[in-house]
Design a protein around this motif. Structure first.
Motif, PDB file in Angstrom:
ATOM      1  N   LEU A 159       0.822  -1.208   0.000  1.00 17.05           N
ATOM      2  CA  LEU A 159       0.000   0.000   0.000  1.00 17.05           C
ATOM      3  C   LEU A 159       0.860   1.264   0.000  1.00 17.05           C
ATOM      4  O   LEU A 159       0.553   2.245  -0.680  1.00 17.05           O
ATOM      5  CB  LEU A 159      -0.940   0.006   1.206  1.00 17.05           C
ATOM      6  CG  LEU A 159      -2.112  -0.969   1.155  1.00 17.05           C
ATOM      7  CD1 LEU A 159      -2.838  -0.986   2.484  1.00 17.05           C
ATOM      8  CD2 LEU A 159      -3.050  -0.601   0.025  1.00 17.05           C
ATOM      9  N   LEU A 160       1.944   1.230   0.770  1.00 15.70           N
ATOM     10  CA  LEU A 160       2.855   2.383   0.809  1.00 15.70           C
ATOM     11  C   LEU A 160       3.498   2.609  -0.553  1.00 15.70           C
ATOM     12  O   LEU A 160       3.576   3.749  -1.030  1.00 15.70           O
ATOM     13  CB  LEU A 160       3.923   2.167   1.880  1.00 15.70           C
ATOM     14  CG  LEU A 160       4.935   3.293   2.044  1.00 15.70           C
ATOM     15  CD1 LEU A 160       4.251   4.547   2.555  1.00 15.70           C
ATOM     16  CD2 LEU A 160       6.035   2.868   2.983  1.00 15.70           C
ATOM     17  N   LEU A 161       3.948   1.527  -1.193  1.00 15.44           N
ATOM     18  CA  LEU A 161       4.562   1.664  -2.515  1.00 15.44           C
ATOM     19  C   LEU A 161       3.556   2.152  -3.554  1.00 15.44           C
ATOM     20  O   LEU A 161       3.921   2.869  -4.485  1.00 15.44           O
ATOM     21  CB  LEU A 161       5.174   0.334  -2.948  1.00 15.44           C
ATOM     22  CG  LEU A 161       6.459  -0.057  -2.220  1.00 15.44           C
ATOM     23  CD1 LEU A 161       6.922  -1.445  -2.656  1.00 15.44           C
ATOM     24  CD2 LEU A 161       7.547   0.962  -2.468  1.00 15.44           C
ATOM     25  N   ALA A 162       2.293   1.784  -3.399  1.00 12.82           N
ATOM     26  CA  ALA A 162       1.268   2.258  -4.331  1.00 12.82           C
ATOM     27  C   ALA A 162       0.991   3.743  -4.135  1.00 12.82           C
ATOM     28  O   ALA A 162       0.614   4.439  -5.079  1.00 12.82           O
ATOM     29  CB  ALA A 162      -0.014   1.454  -4.151  1.00 12.82           C
TER      30      ALA A 162
ATOM     31  N   VAL B 274       3.261   6.062  -3.186  1.00 18.89           N
ATOM     32  CA  VAL B 274       4.433   6.902  -3.485  1.00 18.89           C
ATOM     33  C   VAL B 274       4.271   7.681  -4.795  1.00 18.89           C
ATOM     34  O   VAL B 274       4.507   8.895  -4.814  1.00 18.89           O
ATOM     35  CB  VAL B 274       5.732   6.064  -3.464  1.00 18.89           C
ATOM     36  CG1 VAL B 274       6.889   6.812  -4.081  1.00 18.89           C
ATOM     37  CG2 VAL B 274       6.052   5.654  -2.042  1.00 18.89           C
ATOM     38  N   PRO B 275       3.848   7.074  -5.913  1.00 17.58           N
ATOM     39  CA  PRO B 275       3.694   7.876  -7.142  1.00 17.58           C
ATOM     40  C   PRO B 275       2.678   9.005  -7.001  1.00 17.58           C
ATOM     41  O   PRO B 275       2.880  10.094  -7.531  1.00 17.58           O
ATOM     42  CB  PRO B 275       3.228   6.856  -8.190  1.00 17.58           C
ATOM     43  CG  PRO B 275       3.670   5.542  -7.670  1.00 17.58           C
ATOM     44  CD  PRO B 275       3.624   5.644  -6.183  1.00 17.58           C
ATOM     45  N   LEU B 276       1.606   8.770  -6.269  1.00 16.76           N
ATOM     46  CA  LEU B 276       0.607   9.818  -6.068  1.00 16.76           C
ATOM     47  C   LEU B 276       1.197  10.988  -5.278  1.00 16.76           C
ATOM     48  O   LEU B 276       1.033  12.153  -5.660  1.00 16.76           O
ATOM     49  CB  LEU B 276      -0.614   9.250  -5.340  1.00 16.76           C
ATOM     50  CG  LEU B 276      -1.679  10.269  -4.952  1.00 16.76           C
ATOM     51  CD1 LEU B 276      -2.341  10.841  -6.197  1.00 16.76           C
ATOM     52  CD2 LEU B 276      -2.686   9.648  -4.027  1.00 16.76           C
ATOM     53  N   VAL B 277       1.904  10.686  -4.218  1.00 21.98           N
ATOM     54  CA  VAL B 277       2.496  11.747  -3.388  1.00 21.98           C
ATOM     55  C   VAL B 277       3.553  12.515  -4.173  1.00 21.98           C
ATOM     56  O   VAL B 277       3.592  13.753  -4.138  1.00 21.98           O
ATOM     57  CB  VAL B 277       3.090  11.144  -2.098  1.00 21.98           C
ATOM     58  CG1 VAL B 277       3.891  12.168  -1.329  1.00 21.98           C
ATOM     59  CG2 VAL B 277       1.981  10.571  -1.226  1.00 21.98           C
ATOM     60  N   VAL B 278       4.393  11.816  -4.908  1.00 18.51           N
ATOM     61  CA  VAL B 278       5.428  12.476  -5.704  1.00 18.51           C
ATOM     62  C   VAL B 278       4.787  13.359  -6.777  1.00 18.51           C
ATOM     63  O   VAL B 278       5.235  14.480  -7.023  1.00 18.51           O
ATOM     64  CB  VAL B 278       6.382  11.437  -6.325  1.00 18.51           C
ATOM     65  CG1 VAL B 278       7.288  12.053  -7.362  1.00 18.51           C
ATOM     66  CG2 VAL B 278       7.201  10.768  -5.234  1.00 18.51           C
ATOM     67  N   SER B 279       3.705  12.893  -7.384  1.00 20.25           N
ATOM     68  CA  SER B 279       3.020  13.692  -8.411  1.00 20.25           C
ATOM     69  C   SER B 279       2.415  14.960  -7.826  1.00 20.25           C
ATOM     70  O   SER B 279       2.502  16.035  -8.428  1.00 20.25           O
ATOM     71  CB  SER B 279       1.923  12.865  -9.082  1.00 20.25           C
ATOM     72  OG  SER B 279       2.475  11.772  -9.755  1.00 20.25           O
TER      73      SER B 279
END
Length: 155
Positions: A67-70, A72-77
């Motif tokens: 869930l954390l790895l999923a 990460v792209p949203l937070v970085v975006s």
């Protein structure tokens, strides 16, 4: 342009004391609301993960890391979009909104030896163009990532 221009070239904008403190108040209120939302969401996620994984500690940890790895792209975006907005704001302060700005706050030494290249660079460094291109590609990447995740979950 942003790299070549020191911050001292940007004159501070006049703002009232009330506006200064009101913006801080709104930021702190929003931060509290986001914190509260994260506490409730993390509790909900924790309960769901425990229910899905049962008593297996490894399964709970594995599902939590997935869930954390999923996320990460949203937070970085989202952070990238905030950076784009901030850079566009500084570009607006440096060169304004005009296509060919007559007076800009750029250092005189910026591309001094090639004035034609300077004119092209300043013309292309438009804050609106940065907003449309940067935010547009970020939102497109978010939608494509969400579609791929949805297709992977359905399949």
């Amino acid at each position: 342009m942003l790299h070549a221009t020191p911050r001292r070239y940007l004159k501070p904008q006049k703002e009232s004391v009330l506006a200064h403190f009101f913006v801080r108040f709104l930021a702190l209120t929003a931060a509290f609301m986001v914190w509260g939302l994260s506490v409730v969401a993390s509790d909900s996620i924790s309960t769901t993960v425990q229910a899905l994984a049962g008593n297996s500690e490894r399964a709970v940890t594995s599902l939590g890391f997935n869930l954390l790895l999923a996320a990460v792209p949203l937070v970085v975006s989202v952070l990238w979009m905030a950076l784009i907005v901030r850079c566009a704001w500084f570009l607006r302060r440096l060169r304004g909104w005009r296509q060919n700005p007559q007076d800009s706050r750029l250092p005189k030494r910026f591309l001094r030896h090639s004035p034609q290249l300077r004119r092209v660079v300043v013309g292309l460094a438009h804050p609106g163009l940065l907003l449309v291109a940067g935010l547009g590609t970020s939102v497109l990447a978010l939608f494509l990532g969400a579609m791929e995740l949805t297709l992977n979950l359905i399949a």
